[in-house]
Scaffold this active site. Structure first.
Site, PDB file in Angstrom:
ATOM      1  N   ASN A   1      -1.696   4.213  -4.976  1.00 27.49           N
ATOM      2  CA  ASN A   1      -2.496   3.003  -5.161  1.00 27.49           C
ATOM      3  C   ASN A   1      -1.578   1.798  -5.059  1.00 27.49           C
ATOM      4  O   ASN A   1      -0.382   1.890  -5.311  1.00 27.49           O
ATOM      5  CB  ASN A   1      -3.141   3.040  -6.556  1.00 27.49           C
TER       6      ASN A   1
ATOM      7  N   HIS B   1      -1.243  -2.244  -6.473  1.00 31.26           N
ATOM      8  CA  HIS B   1      -1.753  -3.135  -7.519  1.00 31.26           C
ATOM      9  C   HIS B   1      -1.009  -4.472  -7.446  1.00 31.26           C
ATOM     10  O   HIS B   1       0.213  -4.483  -7.267  1.00 31.26           O
ATOM     11  CB  HIS B   1      -1.562  -2.484  -8.894  1.00 31.26           C
TER      12      HIS B   1
HETATM   13  C1  GRF Z   1      -5.330  -5.727  -3.591  1.00 35.58           C
HETATM   14  O1  GRF Z   1      -4.845  -6.850  -4.241  1.00 35.58           O
HETATM   15  C2  GRF Z   1      -4.916  -4.466  -4.291  1.00 35.58           C
HETATM   16  O2  GRF Z   1      -3.679  -4.580  -4.916  1.00 35.58           O
HETATM   17  C3  GRF Z   1      -5.989  -4.292  -5.328  1.00 35.58           C
HETATM   18  O3  GRF Z   1      -7.162  -4.678  -4.681  1.00 35.58           O
HETATM   19  C4  GRF Z   1      -6.851  -5.642  -3.673  1.00 35.58           C
HETATM   20  C5  GRF Z   1      -7.449  -5.164  -2.396  1.00 35.58           C
HETATM   21  O4  GRF Z   1      -7.320  -6.098  -1.360  1.00 35.58           O
HETATM   22  N1  GRF Z   1      -6.000  -2.941  -5.831  1.00 35.58           N
HETATM   23  P1  GRF Z   1      -7.756  -5.725   0.117  1.00 35.58           P
HETATM   24  O5  GRF Z   1      -9.198  -5.191   0.024  1.00 35.58           O
HETATM   25  O6  GRF Z   1      -6.815  -4.698   0.631  1.00 35.58           O
HETATM   26  O7  GRF Z   1      -7.698  -7.007   0.880  1.00 35.58           O
END
Ligand code: GRF
Length: 207
Positions: free
Chosen positions: A119, A121
């Site tokens: 994942n 974050h």
């Molecule tokens: C990202 O900031 C990721 O870290 C978090 O959700 C967001 C997703 O952004 N888990 P995207 O959909 O990839 O633009």
């Protein structure tokens, strides 16, 4: 011996399944790196839990199967996870990438892809897990935040950390400006971690 037997087989590419809930800019970064030949991987399927997630359009534009499996259609988290696992297996996925996927996974799912779920974050974990990480960082007043790629466990943003990238907080930052810089750092970090996995330098996590 048949001379062909001595030929080195090309390295097999990494089969990814990407789970999304929203915009999909991280998915796009992965697709762009694959298209540019800088990431030896294939996205075999993209699955969204939210109908109409823009990330699905990005997958379709790249010619990748894009499925919607709405979590609301299931009476339990386990049943939803079983449906995800079956779609991912059907697509011959080896590693699962959570790219803005806003659901916590059950042991049912974790066991199916043991140690091969990552994942991303938008904070330097363990600081600021959960939603609105950039806002949490600004509210707290930290001067340095960033992003983290980690293995997934049963918690919220709590698995073993694989890699992090720092982003400085500027005095003039608001959630939008800080969030945009973190997002840009995420795109680079995620792809660099996937390169390491593809090269076998990051191996499945063993608890
Ligand atoms: C990202 O900031 C990721 O870290 C978090 O959700 C967001 C997703 O952004 N888990 P995207 O959909 O990839 O633009």
């Amino acid at each position: 011996m048949d001379s062909r037997a001595k030929m080195t087989a090309p390295p097999s590419s990494l089969n990814l399944g990407v789970l999304v809930s929203g915009v999909g800019s991280n998915l796009q970064a992965i697709l762009d790196a694959i298209a540019a030949g800088t990431l030896n991987a294939q996205v075999k399927v993209v699955i969204a839990n939210r109908p109409g997630a823009p990330a699905l359009d990005r997958a379709r534009a790249a010619g990748i199967p894009a499925l919607t499996i709405p979590h609301k259609d299931f009476t339990s988290r386990e049943a939803f996870d079983r449906a995800l696992v079956s779609a991912l297996r059907e697509a011959d996925v080896h590693w699962v990438v959570l790219a803005g996927f806003m659901r916590v996974l059950t042991p049912e799912f974790l066991d199916a892809f043991q140690g091969r779920i990552i994942n991303i974050h938008p904070s330097l974990l363990p600081a600021f897990p959960g939603v609105d990480a950039a806002k949490q960082a600004l509210d707290y007043g930290v001067k340095l935040t960033g992003c983290t790629v980690h293995f997934v466990d049963q918690g919220v943003d709590s698995g073993k950390i694989i890699a992090q990238r720092a982003v400085a907080v500027e005095a003039s930052d608001d959630v939008a400006s800080l969030g945009a810089r973190i997002h840009a750092a995420e795109h680079e970090l995620f792809v660099s971690v996937l390169r390491e996995i593809a090269a076998g330098r990051i191996v499945p996590f063993e608890a």
